[in-house]
Scaffold this motif. Structure first.
Motif, PDB file in Angstrom:
ATOM      1  N   ARG A 540     -16.158 -17.902  10.579  1.00 14.04           N
ATOM      2  CA  ARG A 540     -15.060 -18.618  11.220  1.00 14.04           C
ATOM      3  C   ARG A 540     -14.482 -17.808  12.380  1.00 14.04           C
ATOM      4  O   ARG A 540     -14.131 -18.355  13.437  1.00 14.04           O
ATOM      5  CB  ARG A 540     -13.982 -18.912  10.172  1.00 14.04           C
ATOM      6  CG  ARG A 540     -12.881 -19.828  10.701  1.00 14.04           C
ATOM      7  CD  ARG A 540     -11.816 -20.126   9.647  1.00 14.04           C
ATOM      8  NE  ARG A 540     -11.079 -18.947   9.257  1.00 14.04           N
ATOM      9  CZ  ARG A 540     -11.221 -18.303   8.101  1.00 14.04           C
ATOM     10  NH1 ARG A 540     -12.131 -18.726   7.203  1.00 14.04           N
ATOM     11  NH2 ARG A 540     -10.534 -17.229   7.803  1.00 14.04           N
ATOM     12  N   VAL A 541     -14.377 -16.472  12.222  1.00  9.14           N
ATOM     13  CA  VAL A 541     -13.837 -15.618  13.300  1.00  9.14           C
ATOM     14  C   VAL A 541     -14.777 -15.634  14.503  1.00  9.14           C
ATOM     15  O   VAL A 541     -14.316 -15.719  15.664  1.00  9.14           O
ATOM     16  CB  VAL A 541     -13.625 -14.194  12.767  1.00  9.14           C
ATOM     17  CG1 VAL A 541     -13.313 -13.237  13.929  1.00  9.14           C
ATOM     18  CG2 VAL A 541     -12.510 -14.181  11.742  1.00  9.14           C
ATOM     19  N   LYS A 543     -16.783 -17.981  15.391  1.00  6.43           N
ATOM     20  CA  LYS A 543     -16.689 -19.298  16.032  1.00  6.43           C
ATOM     21  C   LYS A 543     -15.430 -19.401  16.890  1.00  6.43           C
ATOM     22  O   LYS A 543     -15.445 -19.955  18.006  1.00  6.43           O
ATOM     23  CB  LYS A 543     -16.694 -20.376  14.952  1.00  6.43           C
ATOM     24  CG  LYS A 543     -16.755 -21.798  15.496  1.00  6.43           C
ATOM     25  CD  LYS A 543     -16.845 -22.803  14.366  1.00  6.43           C
ATOM     26  CE  LYS A 543     -16.897 -24.218  14.914  1.00  6.43           C
ATOM     27  NZ  LYS A 543     -16.988 -25.223  13.835  1.00  6.43           N
ATOM     28  N   GLN A 544     -14.310 -18.820  16.389  1.00  4.90           N
ATOM     29  CA  GLN A 544     -13.073 -18.856  17.168  1.00  4.90           C
ATOM     30  C   GLN A 544     -13.180 -17.997  18.439  1.00  4.90           C
ATOM     31  O   GLN A 544     -12.622 -18.358  19.493  1.00  4.90           O
ATOM     32  CB  GLN A 544     -11.905 -18.378  16.298  1.00  4.90           C
ATOM     33  CG  GLN A 544     -11.474 -19.376  15.232  1.00  4.90           C
ATOM     34  CD  GLN A 544     -10.314 -18.864  14.410  1.00  4.90           C
ATOM     35  OE1 GLN A 544      -9.869 -17.721  14.617  1.00  4.90           O
ATOM     36  NE2 GLN A 544      -9.823 -19.697  13.497  1.00  4.90           N
ATOM     37  N   ARG A 545     -13.852 -16.894  18.367  1.00 10.96           N
ATOM     38  CA  ARG A 545     -14.014 -16.042  19.561  1.00 10.96           C
ATOM     39  C   ARG A 545     -14.781 -16.778  20.651  1.00 10.96           C
ATOM     40  O   ARG A 545     -14.462 -16.648  21.848  1.00 10.96           O
ATOM     41  CB  ARG A 545     -14.744 -14.753  19.184  1.00 10.96           C
ATOM     42  CG  ARG A 545     -13.850 -13.761  18.448  1.00 10.96           C
ATOM     43  CD  ARG A 545     -14.639 -12.504  18.103  1.00 10.96           C
ATOM     44  NE  ARG A 545     -13.795 -11.529  17.426  1.00 10.96           N
ATOM     45  CZ  ARG A 545     -14.234 -10.366  16.950  1.00 10.96           C
ATOM     46  NH1 ARG A 545     -15.547 -10.065  17.091  1.00 10.96           N
ATOM     47  NH2 ARG A 545     -13.408  -9.543  16.369  1.00 10.96           N
ATOM     48  N   GLU A 547     -14.856 -19.988  21.034  1.00 17.08           N
ATOM     49  CA  GLU A 547     -14.002 -21.057  21.526  1.00 17.08           C
ATOM     50  C   GLU A 547     -12.893 -20.506  22.437  1.00 17.08           C
ATOM     51  O   GLU A 547     -12.537 -21.127  23.447  1.00 17.08           O
ATOM     52  CB  GLU A 547     -13.392 -21.837  20.366  1.00 17.08           C
ATOM     53  CG  GLU A 547     -14.396 -22.646  19.556  1.00 17.08           C
ATOM     54  CD  GLU A 547     -13.740 -23.361  18.383  1.00 17.08           C
ATOM     55  OE1 GLU A 547     -12.519 -23.134  18.166  1.00 17.08           O
ATOM     56  OE2 GLU A 547     -14.447 -24.114  17.670  1.00 17.08           O
ATOM     57  N   PHE A 548     -12.297 -19.365  22.101  1.00 16.94           N
ATOM     58  CA  PHE A 548     -11.184 -18.815  22.877  1.00 16.94           C
ATOM     59  C   PHE A 548     -11.644 -18.196  24.210  1.00 16.94           C
ATOM     60  O   PHE A 548     -10.858 -18.095  25.160  1.00 16.94           O
ATOM     61  CB  PHE A 548     -10.423 -17.783  22.069  1.00 16.94           C
ATOM     62  CG  PHE A 548      -9.684 -18.378  20.883  1.00 16.94           C
ATOM     63  CD1 PHE A 548      -9.481 -19.747  20.773  1.00 16.94           C
ATOM     64  CD2 PHE A 548      -9.156 -17.556  19.896  1.00 16.94           C
ATOM     65  CE1 PHE A 548      -8.803 -20.275  19.688  1.00 16.94           C
ATOM     66  CE2 PHE A 548      -8.477 -18.083  18.829  1.00 16.94           C
ATOM     67  CZ  PHE A 548      -8.289 -19.456  18.701  1.00 16.94           C
ATOM     68  N   ALA A 556      -8.588 -14.128  17.774  1.00 17.01           N
ATOM     69  CA  ALA A 556      -9.335 -14.836  16.725  1.00 17.01           C
ATOM     70  C   ALA A 556      -9.128 -14.139  15.373  1.00 17.01           C
ATOM     71  O   ALA A 556      -9.243 -12.916  15.269  1.00 17.01           O
ATOM     72  CB  ALA A 556     -10.811 -14.890  17.074  1.00 17.01           C
ATOM     73  N   ARG A 557      -8.854 -14.925  14.312  1.00 13.50           N
ATOM     74  CA  ARG A 557      -8.598 -14.355  12.977  1.00 13.50           C
ATOM     75  C   ARG A 557      -9.335 -15.135  11.905  1.00 13.50           C
ATOM     76  O   ARG A 557      -9.414 -16.344  11.984  1.00 13.50           O
ATOM     77  CB  ARG A 557      -7.106 -14.382  12.671  1.00 13.50           C
ATOM     78  CG  ARG A 557      -6.271 -13.674  13.731  1.00 13.50           C
ATOM     79  CD  ARG A 557      -4.805 -13.624  13.358  1.00 13.50           C
ATOM     80  NE  ARG A 557      -4.585 -12.810  12.189  1.00 13.50           N
ATOM     81  CZ  ARG A 557      -3.365 -12.543  11.692  1.00 13.50           C
ATOM     82  NH1 ARG A 557      -2.293 -13.053  12.263  1.00 13.50           N
ATOM     83  NH2 ARG A 557      -3.229 -11.797  10.641  1.00 13.50           N
TER      84      ARG A 557
END
Length: 557
Positions: A540-541, A543-545, A547-548, A556-557
């Motif tokens: 999940r982290v 994937k957030q990186r 996206e950001f 991202a966390r």
């Protein structure tokens, strides 16, 4: 002219023939009806006698029961009981002997006034020899015990004297002087061994008087009893602890504290092997080696219970109390039937094979016939005893009926007396069960057969016909009960959704139990769940990186 010697033919009219045939038929019908009435009367009398002797009480009225299935089952059960009663009545024709009682010739004659001297004069010589008296004034008071087949007699004096004998032939078996107090004695499974409760421990002796064992685990025993079908020696002492010892292995089977102090009375129920223990507070507790608590408790007297006995069918119990009362109890309903007054507190009670009850109080022994009758719903209250004995200054300690004989053994402080009581013993015995005429080979075979058929202590219960119930527990439930470490709820399901990251519940669980060098199924499941949680968080982290973007990837966390 007609010759008078010539037979003449008589011609009847049709009406006369019909009248004659009708008269013959009416005579036949009358005789047949009389025969049927006689058969009905005989059947009713047979049914009445069978129910009186072998009946199980009042019949159940099934007509008022609305449930069809229950009504059918009860009706079938009543028919089985009725067939059993009739078969037992018809089997009496196979009996070789019949029991007899003293019967008065007229109303002024009383059986309780009959003395032993007068009775022995009218008896056959072999029967009259069964009544005798042993004078042992120096080492008394004595207690006596018969073997199960009624062949051997064991005498024990309080001052250490023990003797065994074949009382019919007068042949002495063994005689020893122990030099210390003897509180109680008991034959074991046959006439080869007996147990003696001495001053401190219980000792086992053989038929020659040689000491075989010293049971040091049985301390300060005051009462002994033996269960022949289970090979168990039951004992209780001053500490109030009931102990069962297996005489075939020498091991203690069960040990239960009664928490009532020293016992004052001790007897077994021959029907189900339940031990009845009387106490100082007037209660009688029923004990089984399968339970650490008593099965039932009866308040039988206002004072201490001095003696008790149970009939061989296990239906009735008779107790004697310190307040000079004798009580009859129905053990099926735990109900007090009648109470009788005694001139002194009773010292011992015994019930014969045929239901005669002997009660010892002071220097006297009273013998009662008909105190209880299983065929009657309401027991009759008697006005006077069947026979009496004593009153000559001999303080009675114990009374014991000789099995299969019309003999009552009375042990007192001056020795022992064998008195004749007509109608006390069972006249038709089963030689495969107990044989009073057995030889050495038959005794050895019966001992081996008894050991092979020995009942386990687990079979002792209030209802001996009950074996057990079907275990309906599933395999999963039994496995869950067997493994006490596994709780009813899964630990992983409780912890995996409580917090995430470094302080998640799964990480705390592993951190607290990580120092323990124990790896079980529960810990392995928690580790797998924690690794799966870490992989999910890492994906999940990442994937957030993406996206950001590069500028906000650090959030991202």
């Amino acid at each position: 002219m007609i010759d008078r010697f010539t037979p003449q033919t008589v011609y009847l009219t049709t009406q006369e023939r019909e009248a004659r045939n009708k008269a013959r038929n009416s005579v036949k019908a009358t005789s047949n009806q009389q025969e049927r009435e006689a058969e009905i009367r005989a059947a009713k009398q047979r049914s009445k006698e069978a129910k009186h002797t072998y009946g199980r009480g009042k019949e159940i009225s099934v007509n008022r029961i609305q449930d069809k299935k229950l009504r059918t089952n009860l009706k079938s059960l009543e028919n089985k009981y009725k067939d059993t009663v009739f078969k037992a009545r018809d089997a009496e024709i196979l009996h070789e002997n019949q029991a007899g009682l003293l019967e008065p010739e007229h109303e002024l004659e009383k059986t309780w006034r009959t003395r032993q001297d007068d009775l022995q004069k009218d008896l056959p010589l072999q029967t009259a020899k069964k009544g005798f008296e042993l004078k042992l004034k120096e080492l008394g008071p004595y207690v006596a015990e018969y073997t199960r087949n009624g062949r051997e007699l064991l005498l024990a004096g309080k001052k250490g004297h023990i003797a065994s004998m074949d009382w019919r032939s007068g042949k002495l078996g063994c005689e020893i002087q122990l030099g210390e107090t003897i509180k109680d004695v008991k034959w074991l499974h046959n006439n080869q061994y007996f147990a003696a409760a001495q001053r401190q421990s219980v000792y086992i002796y053989d038929h020659q008087g040689v000491e075989i064992h010293c049971l040091k685990k049985l301390l300060n025993v005051t009462h002994l009893d033996y269960l022949p079908y289970h090979f168990l020696l039951a004992s209780i002492g001053t500490a109030g602890v009931l102990k069962y010892l297996d005489s075939s292995t020498g091991q203690i089977v069960a040990e239960m504290p009664t928490k009532q102090g020293a016992a004052t009375a001790f007897a077994q129920n021959p029907y189900n092997a339940i031990m009845h223990v009387g106490h100082q507070n007037g209660t009688v507790d029923l004990w089984s080696p399968n339970s650490s608590a008593y099965q039932a408790r009866l308040k039988v007297h206002n004072g201490p219970v001095r003696a008790l006995a149970v009939d061989r069918e296990g239906r009735y119990m008779i107790t004697a109390g310190q307040e000079s009362k004798m009580a009859i109890w129905d053990l099926r309903m735990f109900k007090d039937l009648h109470k009788y007054s005694l001139t002194q507190p009773g010292t011992d009670v015994a019930i014969s094979d045929r239901g005669l009850t002997s009660v010892a109080f002071g220097t006297r022994v009273s013998i009662w016939q008909g105190l209880f009758d299983k065929s009657k719903e309401d027991q009759d209250r008697l006005q006077r005893p069947y026979m009496t004995w004593g009153g000559e200054g001999q303080r009675v300690e114990r009374v014991r009926w000789c099995p299969l004989e019309d003999v009552l053994g009375v042990s007192h402080h001056e020795g022992f007396s064998n008195i004749i009581v007509p109608g006390a013993g069972e006249p038709n015995f089963d030689a495969l069960e107990v044989n009073p005429y057995e030889n050495v080979k038959q005794r050895q075979e019966s001992e081996v057969r008894g050991l092979l058929n020995k009942l386990q202590p687990d079979t002792i219960s209030m209802n001996p016909n009950f074996i057990g119930n079907l275990d309906l527990t599933s395999a999963e439930e039994r496995k869950r009960e067997k493994d006490k470490d596994i709780n009813s709820k899964d630990v992983v399901d409780l912890l995996k959704n409580r917090g995430r990251g470094k302080n998640s519940a799964l990480r705390k669980y592993l951190r607290k139990r990580g120092s323990k060098n124990v790896i079980d199924e529960k810990r392995l499941k928690v580790q797998e769940a924690y690794e799966a949680q870490r992989q999910n968080t890492k994906g999940r982290v990442e994937k957030q990186r993406v996206e950001f973007g590069p500028a906000l990837a650090r959030f991202a966390r």
